[in-house]
Design a protein around this motif. Structure first.
Motif, PDB file in Angstrom:
ATOM      1  N   HIS A 114       3.419  -6.924 -13.391  1.00 35.34           N
ATOM      2  CA  HIS A 114       2.342  -6.874 -14.383  1.00 35.34           C
ATOM      3  C   HIS A 114       1.063  -6.238 -13.851  1.00 35.34           C
ATOM      4  O   HIS A 114       0.304  -5.631 -14.610  1.00 35.34           O
ATOM      5  N   PHE A 115       0.824  -6.359 -12.557  1.00 43.99           N
ATOM      6  CA  PHE A 115      -0.433  -5.884 -11.984  1.00 43.99           C
ATOM      7  C   PHE A 115      -0.191  -5.068 -10.722  1.00 43.99           C
ATOM      8  O   PHE A 115       0.829  -5.220 -10.046  1.00 43.99           O
ATOM      9  N   VAL A 116      -1.175  -4.212 -10.425  1.00 51.57           N
ATOM     10  CA  VAL A 116      -1.128  -3.426  -9.209  1.00 51.57           C
ATOM     11  C   VAL A 116      -2.547  -3.267  -8.694  1.00 51.57           C
ATOM     12  O   VAL A 116      -3.505  -3.311  -9.478  1.00 51.57           O
ATOM     13  N   SER A 117      -2.695  -3.100  -7.401  1.00 57.64           N
ATOM     14  CA  SER A 117      -4.004  -2.840  -6.815  1.00 57.64           C
ATOM     15  C   SER A 117      -3.990  -1.455  -6.172  1.00 57.64           C
ATOM     16  O   SER A 117      -3.123  -1.140  -5.363  1.00 57.64           O
ATOM     17  N   LYS A 118      -4.972  -0.643  -6.580  1.00 62.07           N
ATOM     18  CA  LYS A 118      -5.151   0.674  -5.974  1.00 62.07           C
ATOM     19  C   LYS A 118      -6.647   0.903  -5.771  1.00 62.07           C
ATOM     20  O   LYS A 118      -7.444   0.664  -6.685  1.00 62.07           O
ATOM     21  N   GLY A 119      -6.991   1.344  -4.576  1.00 61.95           N
ATOM     22  CA  GLY A 119      -8.403   1.586  -4.285  1.00 61.95           C
ATOM     23  C   GLY A 119      -9.248   0.352  -4.462  1.00 61.95           C
ATOM     24  O   GLY A 119     -10.416   0.432  -4.881  1.00 61.95           O
ATOM     25  N   ASN A 120      -8.679  -0.816  -4.148  1.00 63.16           N
ATOM     26  CA  ASN A 120      -9.359  -2.096  -4.360  1.00 63.16           C
ATOM     27  C   ASN A 120      -9.785  -2.289  -5.809  1.00 63.16           C
ATOM     28  O   ASN A 120     -10.863  -2.817  -6.109  1.00 63.16           O
ATOM     29  N   CYS A 121      -8.919  -1.857  -6.717  1.00 66.51           N
ATOM     30  CA  CYS A 121      -9.094  -2.075  -8.152  1.00 66.51           C
ATOM     31  C   CYS A 121      -7.877  -2.847  -8.665  1.00 66.51           C
ATOM     32  O   CYS A 121      -6.741  -2.481  -8.367  1.00 66.51           O
ATOM     33  N   LEU A 122      -8.120  -3.911  -9.432  1.00 70.11           N
ATOM     34  CA  LEU A 122      -7.034  -4.668 -10.040  1.00 70.11           C
ATOM     35  C   LEU A 122      -6.699  -4.038 -11.385  1.00 70.11           C
ATOM     36  O   LEU A 122      -7.564  -3.951 -12.270  1.00 70.11           O
ATOM     37  N   ILE A 123      -5.446  -3.588 -11.553  1.00 67.85           N
ATOM     38  CA  ILE A 123      -5.048  -2.806 -12.719  1.00 67.85           C
ATOM     39  C   ILE A 123      -3.878  -3.480 -13.424  1.00 67.85           C
ATOM     40  O   ILE A 123      -2.908  -3.921 -12.778  1.00 67.85           O
ATOM     41  N   GLU A 124      -3.958  -3.544 -14.740  1.00 69.98           N
ATOM     42  CA  GLU A 124      -2.842  -4.036 -15.542  1.00 69.98           C
ATOM     43  C   GLU A 124      -1.896  -2.867 -15.810  1.00 69.98           C
ATOM     44  O   GLU A 124      -2.294  -1.858 -16.400  1.00 69.98           O
ATOM     45  N   ARG A 125      -0.661  -3.010 -15.389  1.00 65.67           N
ATOM     46  CA  ARG A 125       0.290  -1.892 -15.433  1.00 65.67           C
ATOM     47  C   ARG A 125       0.527  -1.384 -16.867  1.00 65.67           C
ATOM     48  O   ARG A 125       0.511  -0.183 -17.123  1.00 65.67           O
ATOM     49  N   SER A 126       0.788  -2.294 -17.785  1.00 59.92           N
ATOM     50  CA  SER A 126       1.206  -1.897 -19.131  1.00 59.92           C
ATOM     51  C   SER A 126       0.116  -1.164 -19.905  1.00 59.92           C
ATOM     52  O   SER A 126       0.406  -0.247 -20.688  1.00 59.92           O
ATOM     53  N   THR A 127      -1.133  -1.550 -19.697  1.00 57.80           N
ATOM     54  CA  THR A 127      -2.243  -0.943 -20.441  1.00 57.80           C
ATOM     55  C   THR A 127      -3.025   0.083 -19.631  1.00 57.80           C
ATOM     56  O   THR A 127      -3.870   0.794 -20.189  1.00 57.80           O
ATOM     57  N   LYS A 128      -2.783   0.120 -18.337  1.00 61.59           N
ATOM     58  CA  LYS A 128      -3.538   0.971 -17.422  1.00 61.59           C
ATOM     59  C   LYS A 128      -5.038   0.654 -17.476  1.00 61.59           C
ATOM     60  O   LYS A 128      -5.885   1.518 -17.295  1.00 61.59           O
ATOM     61  N   ARG A 129      -5.300  -0.634 -17.709  1.00 59.34           N
ATOM     62  CA  ARG A 129      -6.685  -1.093 -17.777  1.00 59.34           C
ATOM     63  C   ARG A 129      -7.133  -1.637 -16.430  1.00 59.34           C
ATOM     64  O   ARG A 129      -6.453  -2.459 -15.815  1.00 59.34           O
ATOM     65  N   LEU A 130      -8.278  -1.158 -15.948  1.00 58.90           N
ATOM     66  CA  LEU A 130      -8.871  -1.682 -14.723  1.00 58.90           C
ATOM     67  C   LEU A 130      -9.570  -2.985 -15.100  1.00 58.90           C
ATOM     68  O   LEU A 130     -10.559  -2.983 -15.826  1.00 58.90           O
ATOM     69  N   LEU A 131      -9.031  -4.089 -14.595  1.00 59.14           N
ATOM     70  CA  LEU A 131      -9.543  -5.410 -14.957  1.00 59.14           C
ATOM     71  C   LEU A 131     -10.674  -5.865 -14.059  1.00 59.14           C
ATOM     72  O   LEU A 131     -11.596  -6.547 -14.515  1.00 59.14           O
ATOM     73  N   GLN A 132     -10.591  -5.532 -12.776  1.00 57.51           N
ATOM     74  CA  GLN A 132     -11.588  -6.023 -11.824  1.00 57.51           C
ATOM     75  C   GLN A 132     -11.771  -5.030 -10.685  1.00 57.51           C
ATOM     76  O   GLN A 132     -10.794  -4.532 -10.117  1.00 57.51           O
ATOM     77  N   GLY A 133     -13.033  -4.750 -10.383  1.00 57.11           N
ATOM     78  CA  GLY A 133     -13.363  -3.939  -9.221  1.00 57.11           C
ATOM     79  C   GLY A 133     -14.230  -4.724  -8.275  1.00 57.11           C
ATOM     80  O   GLY A 133     -14.567  -5.885  -8.521  1.00 57.11           O
ATOM     81  N   CYS A 134     -14.626  -4.086  -7.183  1.00 54.88           N
ATOM     82  CA  CYS A 134     -15.490  -4.744  -6.204  1.00 54.88           C
ATOM     83  C   CYS A 134     -16.365  -3.686  -5.534  1.00 54.88           C
ATOM     84  O   CYS A 134     -16.341  -2.510  -5.904  1.00 54.88           O
ATOM     85  N   THR A 146     -16.203  -2.139  -2.831  1.00 54.16           N
ATOM     86  CA  THR A 146     -15.525  -1.066  -2.080  1.00 54.16           C
ATOM     87  C   THR A 146     -14.546  -0.277  -2.957  1.00 54.16           C
ATOM     88  O   THR A 146     -13.794   0.560  -2.454  1.00 54.16           O
ATOM     89  N   SER A 147     -14.547  -0.535  -4.231  1.00 55.51           N
ATOM     90  CA  SER A 147     -13.568   0.087  -5.136  1.00 55.51           C
ATOM     91  C   SER A 147     -13.762   1.591  -5.271  1.00 55.51           C
ATOM     92  O   SER A 147     -14.890   2.097  -5.278  1.00 55.51           O
ATOM     93  N   GLN A 148     -12.651   2.279  -5.407  1.00 54.41           N
ATOM     94  CA  GLN A 148     -12.620   3.685  -5.801  1.00 54.41           C
ATOM     95  C   GLN A 148     -11.569   3.808  -6.892  1.00 54.41           C
ATOM     96  O   GLN A 148     -10.388   3.540  -6.661  1.00 54.41           O
ATOM     97  N   ILE A 149     -11.980   4.219  -8.068  1.00 62.15           N
ATOM     98  CA  ILE A 149     -11.059   4.292  -9.198  1.00 62.15           C
ATOM     99  C   ILE A 149      -9.997   5.349  -8.905  1.00 62.15           C
ATOM    100  O   ILE A 149     -10.333   6.510  -8.622  1.00 62.15           O
ATOM    101  N   PRO A 150      -8.720   4.989  -8.942  1.00 62.07           N
ATOM    102  CA  PRO A 150      -7.653   5.939  -8.586  1.00 62.07           C
ATOM    103  C   PRO A 150      -7.605   7.129  -9.540  1.00 62.07           C
ATOM    104  O   PRO A 150      -7.872   6.997 -10.733  1.00 62.07           O
ATOM    105  N   VAL A 151      -7.260   8.266  -8.985  1.00 63.79           N
ATOM    106  CA  VAL A 151      -7.246   9.518  -9.750  1.00 63.79           C
ATOM    107  C   VAL A 151      -5.825   9.950 -10.112  1.00 63.79           C
ATOM    108  O   VAL A 151      -5.611  11.074 -10.571  1.00 63.79           O
ATOM    109  N   ASP A 152      -4.852   9.056  -9.901  1.00 70.32           N
ATOM    110  CA  ASP A 152      -3.446   9.412 -10.112  1.00 70.32           C
ATOM    111  C   ASP A 152      -2.945   9.122 -11.524  1.00 70.32           C
ATOM    112  O   ASP A 152      -1.754   9.228 -11.795  1.00 70.32           O
ATOM    113  N   GLY A 153      -3.859   8.731 -12.432  1.00 68.62           N
ATOM    114  CA  GLY A 153      -3.462   8.443 -13.808  1.00 68.62           C
ATOM    115  C   GLY A 153      -3.116   6.991 -14.066  1.00 68.62           C
ATOM    116  O   GLY A 153      -2.761   6.637 -15.197  1.00 68.62           O
ATOM    117  N   SER A 154      -3.192   6.155 -13.040  1.00 67.11           N
ATOM    118  CA  SER A 154      -2.849   4.741 -13.207  1.00 67.11           C
ATOM    119  C   SER A 154      -3.932   3.956 -13.935  1.00 67.11           C
ATOM    120  O   SER A 154      -3.713   2.807 -14.330  1.00 67.11           O
TER     121      SER A 154
END
Length: 313
Positions: free
Chosen positions: A24-44, A46-54
């Motif tokens: 259900h969830f994945v972490s990329k660039g210290n961002c918590l992402i919901e897989r199904s919606t591709k919604r970034l739920l939580q950052g911090c 040190t976060s860098q929003i991933p540029v891979d389309g996730s």
């Protein structure tokens, strides 16, 4: 499932991880992402929003209160950003966006909704572009930011709710000629700006003037916005020429006293709200005249003032 605001207020958060087996969830660039919606739920911080389309969406309060976050880059794939996503990021200094993004663009450290020309997010180093690419400052756009001086260009015709709320470092603001009514300014836009010492208007403003640190709407004779240096009366006895003091006009300022002329017939909601140093108000008229002044809700709440002014007559 992870609920809304689950990590809200975790200001010291620097790392976000997810079990590799999670469907259900994945972490990329210290961002918590919901897989199904591709919604970034939580950052911090040190976060860098991933540029891979996730990530295509940045959710409500995703980075709210991340005071250590200094820069943010919006990738080309992001098409939705909640207005509250970066509330209270006081350390933010740099805002950029991919040139190929058709929904958002960044100019001079301002994140702008391209279609509506709304400034969604500003920061300490923002300079609002004067080329017409911004016509509205969105709700909470600079809320809690470290901005110190800002000029609102003439092309801007509206300032949203809480746009500069709790900008405790904001010392000087210039209001452009496109803002001509109290509604366009938004009464609570500067609530909590405790360092605001200078208010200016653009040259030949059609509706507003500044007198002794007070922004006045000449059309309605209303004091819309006051600075820490406002007095209401000059040393030679010249009085503030208004009939009303607007809602939130001085909210959060550090002024210690104020003189209210007897021409004033109404004081708006929260007009002096949170002026913690305010201990004295003098009214030009007598106690009987004061009873005819319409007083708004909580107009002096959270001040040292006790509610009954001194009377000059």
């Amino acid at each position: 499932a992870i609920g809304e605001k689950a990590f809200f207020g975790c200001m010291n958060l620097v790392e976000i991880g997810v079990d590799a087996a999670s469907q259900h969830f994945v972490s990329k660039g210290n961002c918590l992402i919901e897989r199904s919606t591709k919604r970034l739920l939580q950052g911090c911080s040190t976060s860098q929003i991933p540029v891979d389309g996730s990530v295509t969406e940045i959710g409500d309060y995703a980075f709210a209160g991340c005071r250590g976050l200094t820069s943010i880059h919006i990738p080309v794939t992001v098409n939705t950003i909640a207005g509250t996503a970066f509330t209270g990021c006081s350390g933010l200094e740099s805002i950029t966006a991919s040139t190929g993004n058709t929904h958002y663009n960044a100019i001079d450290n301002c994140l702008i909704v391209s279609g509506t020309r709304t400034l969604l997010l500003g920061c300490k180093n923002s300079v609002i572009p004067a080329d017409g690419s911004v016509i509205r400052i969105g709700n909470g756009a600079f809320s809690g930011s470290g901005v110190t001086t800002l000029a609102i260009p003439d092309a801007v015709t509206e300032i949203g709710e809480a746009a500069f709320e709790d900008c405790t470092s904001l010392e000087s603001i210039t209001v452009g000629s496109g803002i001509t009514t109290a509604q366009a300014l938004n009464p609570a836009a500067f609530d909590g700006c405790c360092s605001l010492g200078e208010i200016k208007v653009s040259e030949n403003h059609p509706a507003f003037v500044v007198w002794q640190g007070c922004l006045i709407d000449q059309t309605t004779a209303t004091l819309l916005l006051g600075s820490n240096n406002a007095k209401g009366k000059t040393e030679d006895g010249t009085l503030l020429n208004v009939t009303s003091i607007g809602a939130y006009a001085f909210a959060g300022r550090t002024l210690e006293s104020f003189f209210i002329p007897k021409t004033v017939t109404s004081i708006g909601d929260f007009a002096f709200y949170g002026c913690k140093a305010l201990s004295g108000i003098t009214y030009e008229g007598d106690s009987e005249a004061w009873t005819s002044v319409t007083l708004g809700n909580a107009w002096y709440a959270f001040t040292a003032f006790k509610g009954k002014p001194s009377f000059a007559e």
